[in-house]
Design a protein around this motif. Structure first.
Motif, PDB file in Angstrom:
ATOM      1  N   UNK A 198      48.846  12.711  14.911  1.00 39.58           N
ATOM      2  CA  UNK A 198      47.817  13.749  15.074  1.00 39.58           C
ATOM      3  C   UNK A 198      46.616  13.267  15.884  1.00 39.58           C
ATOM      4  N   UNK A 199      46.667  12.028  16.382  1.00 36.26           N
ATOM      5  CA  UNK A 199      45.517  11.469  17.117  1.00 36.26           C
ATOM      6  C   UNK A 199      45.238  12.294  18.369  1.00 36.26           C
ATOM      7  N   UNK A 200      43.966  12.663  18.540  1.00 36.11           N
ATOM      8  CA  UNK A 200      43.545  13.448  19.707  1.00 36.11           C
ATOM      9  C   UNK A 200      42.605  12.674  20.627  1.00 36.11           C
ATOM     10  N   UNK A 201      41.817  11.769  20.058  1.00 39.75           N
ATOM     11  CA  UNK A 201      40.790  11.078  20.843  1.00 39.75           C
ATOM     12  C   UNK A 201      40.860   9.573  20.596  1.00 39.75           C
ATOM     13  N   UNK A 202      40.934   8.815  21.683  1.00 37.09           N
ATOM     14  CA  UNK A 202      40.976   7.362  21.607  1.00 37.09           C
ATOM     15  C   UNK A 202      39.678   6.796  22.167  1.00 37.09           C
ATOM     16  N   UNK A 203      39.055   5.901  21.400  1.00 36.90           N
ATOM     17  CA  UNK A 203      37.853   5.191  21.828  1.00 36.90           C
ATOM     18  C   UNK A 203      38.218   3.711  21.892  1.00 36.90           C
ATOM     19  N   UNK A 204      38.365   3.224  23.122  1.00 36.16           N
ATOM     20  CA  UNK A 204      38.881   1.870  23.330  1.00 36.16           C
ATOM     21  C   UNK A 204      37.711   0.902  23.460  1.00 36.16           C
ATOM     22  N   UNK A 205      37.136   0.504  22.311  1.00 36.16           N
ATOM     23  CA  UNK A 205      35.906  -0.281  22.302  1.00 36.16           C
ATOM     24  C   UNK A 205      36.095  -1.676  21.742  1.00 36.16           C
TER      25      UNK A 205
END
Length: 398
Positions: free
Chosen positions: A87-94
């Motif tokens: 269900x992941x919609x947004x990835x924040x690659x930090x």
């Protein structure tokens, strides 16, 4: 609820922590995200991280993007460990993902570019393959994209603006930020998901785990110890030079960077394929303005560097007074392991406060225009004191 599910890689890093914190605090509103998954390499509980209690949050530790199992092994591990990965919609690659890290510095620039692109590719490809709902990826870069690491060879005159060209060769091919952005541009071609790049300068903020690139932690431990030894009201000379004392720059507090990153990810109609400088204020500042404010928090008087020299180096001062720091830890019931080990790196502080002795201020017009009426700004006191308050609450400093 929107049904949005945020996946934060490097959630224990300076900005990853703040992205997680902002989302579970309900930014931009309580209905924006129904699930938040924080990925960390080292074990970390919600309580130790100082994140608010929330039924939206799951914390998953121990993922290594460079697993020997390869892409297939990583996908199997994430599917097993992450509830609702589909269900992941947004990835924040930090921030840092593993001991090898998502931000890997290597003297071999070809290796540095290759491995950092591989990390990003592994992360995005895994989410693509496991979640048909992926909508947006946020990639942090930094002012290395403008060549600040080149010191005197930086080719641009501030203010640094997003429309400036890339560095000339051979520097362009050596800059892994460019390689990562180019990879995202190619990977997103013809896909439903979008991406943007956020470019902070020096990020001011709290970290729950020890972090060698966290200047606020370095200064918090140093100035706490300095005040305990020298006494409240003592003067504390700036640990840089007369030149770096005056150079102009824009600090990037973790909350400002995180909140704008979230806002941008929810507005792909304006942010797709864009780079945004991310900082606290449109008006640049200098250490001559910030150092007295920073020292004031600890009951000290921040003063300029002595003529022709510099004040005590924080790392060296702590090293010379480790016995006193250990005593402070015991007396005040502080967390241990924050100083005097391999994750204490005075070189970063020296680079930021001494070697960066030239103006590198950012043009903030694009970020502020995109953020519109939601725009937020803060000053040195707002950025640094909030970070110090968090370190104090976490019992990292007295």
């Amino acid at each position: 609820m929107s049904g949005n599910h945020a996946l934060i890689f490097g959630a224990s890093g300076i900005t990853g922590w703040a992205v997680t914190n902002a989302l579970i605090e309900g930014y931009p509103d309580e209905t924006s995200f129904s699930a938040v998954t924080a990925l960390t390499n080292r074990p970390l509980s919600r309580e130790a991280a100082l994140w608010p209690d929330s039924n939206k949050l799951q914390v998953v530790s121990g993922l290594d993007l460079l697993t020997d199992g390869g892409q297939e092994g990583l996908e199997a591990e994430m599917k097993r460990k992450i509830k609702g990965i589909d269900t992941v919609t947004h990835v924040y690659f930090f921030a840092i993902l593993t001991e090898r890290s998502a931000y890997i510095m290597d003297l071999d620039s070809d290796k540095e570019c290759t491995i950092n692109v591989k990390l990003l590719d592994r992360a995005v490809t895994t989410v693509e393959n496991l979640s048909p709902n992926l909508e947006f990826v946020v990639l942090p870069t930094g002012t290395k994209a403008y060549g600040v690491h080149l010191i005197k060879d930086m080719p641009f005159t501030p203010p640094l603006v997003e429309s400036m060209p890339r560095l000339p060769e051979p520097f362009a091919s050596q800059n892994f930020y460019y390689a990562q952005v180019d990879h995202l541009a190619a990977a997103s071609q013809g896909k439903r998901w979008k991406y943007c790049e956020v470019t902070p300068d020096m990020v001011v903020g709290f970290v729950p785990n020890n972090n060698i690139y966290c200047l606020a932690q370095t200064l918090a431990t140093y100035l706490s110890l300095y005040a305990a030894i020298e006494g409240k009201g003592a003067t504390c000379d700036f640990p840089g030079t007369e030149k770096s004392w005056l150079n102009k720059s824009n600090d990037s507090s973790q909350d400002i960077v995180a909140r704008f990153a979230i806002y941008a990810s929810l507005h792909p109609e304006i942010s797709h394929r864009q780079r945004y400088n991310a900082a606290d204020n449109a008006i640049p500042s200098s250490w001559s303005k910030k150092w007295p404010v920073i020292c004031e928090y600890f009951g000290l008087k921040g003063t300029p560097p002595p003529s022709g020299g510099s004040g005590p180096q924080p790392g060296k001062y702590i090293e010379d007074h480790l016995t006193e720091w250990r005593k402070l830890e015991q007396e005040k019931g502080l967390q241990t392991g924050r100083v005097g080990n391999e994750r204490s790196f005075g070189g970063f502080q020296y680079f930021i406060m001494t070697m960066l002795d030239f103006d590198r201020n950012l043009d903030m017009s694009k970020m502020h225009e995109a953020w519109g009426s939601q725009k937020e700004e803060t000053d040195a006191k707002g950025a640094w004191w909030k970070a110090f308050d968090r370190f104090r609450k976490a019992k990292i400093i007295p």
